[in-house]
Design an enzyme around this catalytic site. Structure first.
Site, PDB file in Angstrom:
ATOM      1  N   GLY A   1      16.186   2.307   6.307  1.00  0.00           N
ATOM      2  CA  GLY A   1      15.364   1.380   6.430  1.00  0.00           C
ATOM      3  C   GLY A   1      15.769   1.538   7.607  1.00  0.00           C
ATOM      4  O   GLY A   1      15.230   2.077   8.698  1.00  0.00           O
TER       5      GLY A   1
ATOM      6  N   ILE B   1      -5.320  -7.854  21.965  1.00  0.00           N
ATOM      7  CA  ILE B   1      -5.158  -9.587  20.583  1.00  0.00           C
ATOM      8  C   ILE B   1      -5.298 -10.031  19.310  1.00  0.00           C
ATOM      9  O   ILE B   1      -5.810  -8.995  18.172  1.00  0.00           O
ATOM     10  CB  ILE B   1      -6.585 -10.505  21.143  1.00  0.00           C
TER      11      ILE B   1
ATOM     12  N   ASP C   1      16.546   1.071  10.237  1.00  0.00           N
ATOM     13  CA  ASP C   1      17.689   1.744  11.477  1.00  0.00           C
ATOM     14  C   ASP C   1      17.800   2.601  12.151  1.00  0.00           C
ATOM     15  O   ASP C   1      18.856   3.319  12.721  1.00  0.00           O
ATOM     16  CB  ASP C   1      18.649   2.262  10.345  1.00  0.00           C
TER      17      ASP C   1
ATOM     18  N   SER D   1      16.890   5.400  12.888  1.00  0.00           N
ATOM     19  CA  SER D   1      16.656   6.991  11.934  1.00  0.00           C
ATOM     20  C   SER D   1      15.347   7.182  13.005  1.00  0.00           C
ATOM     21  O   SER D   1      15.377   8.636  13.064  1.00  0.00           O
ATOM     22  CB  SER D   1      16.343   7.117  11.273  1.00  0.00           C
TER      23      SER D   1
ATOM     24  N   HIS E   1      -2.948  -3.980  12.246  1.00  0.00           N
ATOM     25  CA  HIS E   1      -4.278  -3.214  12.601  1.00  0.00           C
ATOM     26  C   HIS E   1      -5.024  -3.885  13.963  1.00  0.00           C
ATOM     27  O   HIS E   1      -6.881  -3.350  14.502  1.00  0.00           O
ATOM     28  CB  HIS E   1      -5.003  -2.713  11.629  1.00  0.00           C
ATOM     29  N   SER E   2      -4.935  -4.898  14.029  1.00  0.00           N
ATOM     30  CA  SER E   2      -5.604  -5.868  15.002  1.00  0.00           C
ATOM     31  C   SER E   2      -4.982  -5.269  16.642  1.00  0.00           C
ATOM     32  O   SER E   2      -6.422  -5.939  17.974  1.00  0.00           O
ATOM     33  CB  SER E   2      -5.388  -7.213  14.820  1.00  0.00           C
TER      34      SER E   2
ATOM     35  N   HIS F   1       6.734   2.223  10.751  1.00  0.00           N
ATOM     36  CA  HIS F   1       7.370   3.257  10.592  1.00  0.00           C
ATOM     37  C   HIS F   1       8.639   3.761  10.078  1.00  0.00           C
ATOM     38  O   HIS F   1       9.233   4.575   9.774  1.00  0.00           O
ATOM     39  CB  HIS F   1       6.823   5.587  11.292  1.00  0.00           C
ATOM     40  N   ASP F   2       9.492   3.237  11.097  1.00  0.00           N
ATOM     41  CA  ASP F   2      10.915   3.493  11.237  1.00  0.00           C
ATOM     42  C   ASP F   2      11.183   2.797   9.807  1.00  0.00           C
ATOM     43  O   ASP F   2      11.835   3.142   8.611  1.00  0.00           O
ATOM     44  CB  ASP F   2      11.782   2.726  12.120  1.00  0.00           C
TER      45      ASP F   2
ATOM     46  N   ASP G   1      -5.871 -11.214  16.382  1.00  0.00           N
ATOM     47  CA  ASP G   1      -6.739 -12.059  16.208  1.00  0.00           C
ATOM     48  C   ASP G   1      -7.598 -11.538  14.279  1.00  0.00           C
ATOM     49  O   ASP G   1      -6.762 -10.460  13.909  1.00  0.00           O
ATOM     50  CB  ASP G   1      -7.626 -12.090  16.934  1.00  0.00           C
TER      51      ASP G   1
HETATM   52  C1  HEM Z   1      -0.463  -0.062   5.137  1.00  0.00           C
HETATM   53  C2  HEM Z   1      -1.090   1.873   5.474  1.00  0.00           C
HETATM   54  C3  HEM Z   1      -0.955   2.245   6.594  1.00  0.00           C
HETATM   55  C4  HEM Z   1      -1.388   3.340   6.684  1.00  0.00           C
HETATM   56  C5  HEM Z   1      -2.525   3.808   6.262  1.00  0.00           C
HETATM   57  C6  HEM Z   1      -1.933   3.320   8.525  1.00  0.00           C
HETATM   58  C7  HEM Z   1      -2.288   4.261   9.561  1.00  0.00           C
HETATM   59  C8  HEM Z   1      -2.485   4.150  10.740  1.00  0.00           C
HETATM   60  C9  HEM Z   1      -2.900   5.589  11.159  1.00  0.00           C
HETATM   61  C10 HEM Z   1      -3.224   6.608  10.741  1.00  0.00           C
HETATM   62  C11 HEM Z   1      -2.532   4.799  13.106  1.00  0.00           C
HETATM   63  C12 HEM Z   1      -3.280   6.298  13.897  1.00  0.00           C
HETATM   64  C13 HEM Z   1      -1.843   6.816  14.379  1.00  0.00           C
HETATM   65  C14 HEM Z   1      -2.567   7.821  15.342  1.00  0.00           C
HETATM   66  O1  HEM Z   1      -3.604   8.694  15.569  1.00  0.00           O
HETATM   67  O2  HEM Z   1      -2.596   7.363  16.792  1.00  0.00           O
HETATM   68  C15 HEM Z   1      -2.027   3.630  12.690  1.00  0.00           C
HETATM   69  C16 HEM Z   1      -2.326   2.751  13.568  1.00  0.00           C
HETATM   70  C17 HEM Z   1      -1.332   1.905  14.054  1.00  0.00           C
HETATM   71  N1  HEM Z   1      -0.463   1.304  12.468  1.00  0.00           N
HETATM   72 FE1  HEM Z   1      -1.171   1.680  11.347  1.00  0.00          FE
HETATM   73  N2  HEM Z   1      -0.659   2.605   9.361  1.00  0.00           N
HETATM   74  C18 HEM Z   1      -0.135   1.555   8.319  1.00  0.00           C
HETATM   75  C19 HEM Z   1       0.497   0.395   8.251  1.00  0.00           C
HETATM   76  C20 HEM Z   1       0.296  -0.752   9.506  1.00  0.00           C
HETATM   77  C21 HEM Z   1       1.847  -1.234   9.159  1.00  0.00           C
HETATM   78  C22 HEM Z   1       2.101  -1.894   7.930  1.00  0.00           C
HETATM   79  C23 HEM Z   1       1.918  -1.845  10.655  1.00  0.00           C
HETATM   80  C24 HEM Z   1       3.098  -2.145  11.142  1.00  0.00           C
HETATM   81  C25 HEM Z   1       3.167  -3.417  10.626  1.00  0.00           C
HETATM   82  C26 HEM Z   1       1.417  -0.385  11.491  1.00  0.00           C
HETATM   83  C27 HEM Z   1       0.871  -0.658  12.529  1.00  0.00           C
HETATM   84  C28 HEM Z   1      -0.146   0.729  13.497  1.00  0.00           C
HETATM   85  C29 HEM Z   1      -0.216   0.167  15.008  1.00  0.00           C
HETATM   86  C30 HEM Z   1       0.241  -1.132  15.661  1.00  0.00           C
HETATM   87  C31 HEM Z   1      -0.789   0.751  14.960  1.00  0.00           C
HETATM   88  C32 HEM Z   1      -1.590   1.180  16.048  1.00  0.00           C
HETATM   89  C33 HEM Z   1      -0.820   2.014  17.709  1.00  0.00           C
HETATM   90  C34 HEM Z   1      -1.203   2.628  18.482  1.00  0.00           C
HETATM   91  O3  HEM Z   1      -2.243   2.152  19.185  1.00  0.00           O
HETATM   92  O4  HEM Z   1      -0.515   3.485  19.650  1.00  0.00           O
HETATM   93  N3  HEM Z   1       0.650   0.177  10.212  1.00  0.00           N
HETATM   94  N4  HEM Z   1      -1.893   3.263  11.707  1.00  0.00           N
END
Ligand code: HEM
Ligand SMILES: *[C@@H]1O[C@H](CO)[C@@H](O)[C@H](O)[C@H]1NC(C)=O
Ligand SMILES: *[C@@H]1O[C@H](CO)[C@@H](O)[C@H](O)[C@H]1NC(C)=O
Length: 355
Positions: free
Chosen positions: A82, A214, A84, A86, A191-192, A68-69, A216
Site C-alpha cells: 500500500g 486549479i 509505503d 515502494s 484529474h482536475s 500509484h504507490d 475545480d
Molecule cells: C482509476 C483509474 C485511473 C486511471 C486509468 C488513470 C490514468 C492516468 C493516466 C494515463 C495519466 C497520464 C499519465 C501520463 O501520461 O503522464 C494520469 C495522470 C494523472 N493521474 Fe490518473 N488515473 C486514474 C486514477 C487516478 C487517481 C485515483 C489519482 C489520484 C488520486 C490520479 C492522479 C493523477 C494525476 C495527478 C495525474 C497528472 C500527472 C501529471 O500531470 O504529471 N489518477 N492518470
C-alpha cells in the site's frame, strides 16, 4: 464571590488545564504533536525546491505517484504494502510496469529529497501529496500522517489501472483495494490538476481540463462534453477525444462519465465543487493509509496549509461549447441549464509548463 474564588483556586492548582498542551517549533509555530515540528522545514523545502511554489507539473506528479504507490494493495493480501513508498524503494522494479510510465521523473526529485531530509519514501510521497495539493487553489486539506517505515517489498505489476481497461475491470481493482465506485469518482477529482505525457507522446503535458492549475469541477464538466474522434489513424484511432483543442481526454474518464454505475456521481461533482473537494479529501486520506496502521503514525494535518480558494465556485461551460454539447448520461437527474458559458470563441487549452 464564591464562584470567582473557586475559579482562581482551580486555575492556580492547574486542574483547569483542559486545553491540550502544545509544543512550540523552532519557527514559532505551535503544534499538538512535537513530532510534526521536524516536518515544517521539510514542507517548506518541498514547496520551494520541488514544487517551485506552483500547482504545476511536479505538484501534479506527486499526487499521481501517491495513487500509484498506495494502490499496490489488496484487502486479500499479496498485492503490495500500500502507501509505503515502494514505488521509490523498489523503483528498479515498479517503474518498469507499463502503468507507471512517466513516474520516473518525480522519483528523481523525491528520492534524493527523502534521503537528504531523513524521511521515509512513503512519507515523502504521501506527506508530499498533501503539501502539493495545498498549492492548488480549491483543493481541500487532506488528513495527513507521517512516520511510515520504508517498504520491505515491491508491489507486483497490474495493481495500477490502465486508462484502456474497461470500467468493470477498474472498479473491480479499486474494490479489491477497498474503494467504492463513488470513492473512485471522488479520487478522479485529481484529474482536475493533471496532464499526460505517455499516452499520446506527441502532445506532451496536454491537460485533462482547461484549468490544470486549479482544483475545480472543470474536469468533470469538460469530460461530459460530447467528444470527437481522435484524429489520425494511429493506435488510438476511434478513441473519443476532447472537443477542446489542446485538451486530452482519458478513455477511462470518458467511460466513467457515461457508465450507469458512475455517471450520476460524476455529474454531481461537475455541479458541486465543494462536495467534490470534501469527498476527494476523505478518499485521499484513506488512500494514504492503505497498508498502514494509523495508530503507529503521527497526524500532522495541522501543518498542511489550506490552499487558496478556487477563483470560481461553480464550473463553467468553456468558450465555443454550449449546454447542448453536454452528453447527458445520468438517468435520474437532468444536467441543469444554469451553468454560465465562458465568453469568447474557442481557444486552445495551454500545455502545463515543464518543470
Ligand atoms: C482509476 C483509474 C485511473 C486511471 C486509468 C488513470 C490514468 C492516468 C493516466 C494515463 C495519466 C497520464 C499519465 C501520463 O501520461 O503522464 C494520469 C495522470 C494523472 N493521474 Fe490518473 N488515473 C486514474 C486514477 C487516478 C487517481 C485515483 C489519482 C489520484 C488520486 C490520479 C492522479 C493523477 C494525476 C495527478 C495525474 C497528472 C500527472 C501529471 O500531470 O504529471 N489518477 N492518470
Ligand atoms: C529508506 O531506505 C533507504 C535505502 O534504500 C535508506 O537510505 C534510508 O535511510 C531509509 N529511510 C528510512 C527513514 O528508513
Ligand atoms: C495512416 O495515415 C497515413 C498518412 O497519415 C497513411 O500513409 C497510412 O496509409 C494510413 N494507414 C492506414 C492503416 O490507414
Amino acid at each position: 464571590m464564591i464562584s470567582s474564588a473557586l475559579i482562581s483556586l482551580v486555575l492556580a492548582s492547574g486542574v483547569f488545564a483542559l486545553a491540550t498542551p502544545r509544543s512550540t517549533c523552532a519557527d514559532g509555530t505551535t503544534v499538538k504533536n512535537a513530532a510534526c515540528c521536524r516536518f515544517i522545514p521539510i514542507r517548506d523545502a518541498l514547496i520551494n525546491d520541488v514544487f517551485e511554489g506552483v500547482c504545476g507539473e511536479n505538484a501534479h506528479s506527486t499526487v499521481r505517484i501517491a495513487f500509484h504507490d498506495a494502490i499496490g494493495f489488496s484487502r486479500a493480501g499479496g498485492k503490495g504494502g500500500g502507501a509505503d513508498g515502494s514505488m521509490i524503494a523498489f523503483d528498479d522494479i515498479e517503474l518498469n510496469f507499463p502503468a507507471n510510465a512517466g513516474i520516473d521523473e518525480i522519483v528523481e526529485d523525491l528520492e534524493p529529497f527523502a534521503l537528504a531530509n531523513g524521511i521515509s519514501f512513503g512519507d515523502v510521497i504521501h506527506f508530499g501529496s498533501s503539501v502539493a495539493l495545498s498549492l492548488c487553489p480549491g483543493a481541500p486539506v487532506v488528513q495527513t500522517f507521517v512516520g511510515r517505515a520504508n517498504a520491505t517489498a515491491p508491489a507486483p505489476d497490474g495493481t495500477v489501472p490502465d486508462p484502456f481497461n474497461p470500467v468493470t475491470q477498474i472498479l473491480a481493482r479499486m474494490a479489491d483495494a477497498g474503494f467504492s465506485s463513488d470513492e473512485v469518482i471522488a479520487l478522479l477529482a485529481s484529474h482536475s490538476i493533471a496532464a499526460q505525457d505517455e499516452i499520446e507522446p506527441e502532445i506532451q503535458r496536454a491537460p485533462f481540463d482547461s484549468t490544470p492549475g486549479i482544483f475545480d469541477s472543470q474536469v468533470f464538466l469538460e469530460v461530459q462534453l460530447r467528444g470527437t474522434s481522435f484524429p489520425g489513424n494511429g493506435s488510438h484511432e476511434g478513441q473519443v477525444e476532447s472537443p477542446m483543442p489542446g485538451e486530452f481526454r482519458l478513455q477511462s474518464d470518458h467511460e466513467f462519465a457515461r457508465d450507469s454505475r458512475t455517471a450520476c456521481t460524476w455529474q454531481t461533482f461537475a455541479l458541486n465543487q465543494a462536495l467534490m473537494a470534501q469527498k476527494f479529501a476523505q478518499a485521499m486520506a484513506k488512500l494514504s493509509l492503505l497498508g498502514q496502521n494509523p495508530n503507529q503514525l503521527t497526524d500532522c494535518t495541522e501543518i498542511i496549509p489550506q490552499a487558496a480558494p478556487a477563483p470560481l465556485k461553480v464550473a463553467f461551460i468553456p468558450a465555443g461549447q454550449t449546454h447542448n454539447d453536454i452528453e447527458q448520461a445520468c438517468a435520474t437527474q437532468l444536467f441543469p441549464s444554469t451553468l454560465s458559458t465562458q465568453a469568447g470563441t474557442t481557444t486552445s487549452v495551454a500545455r502545463v509548463p515543464a518543470q
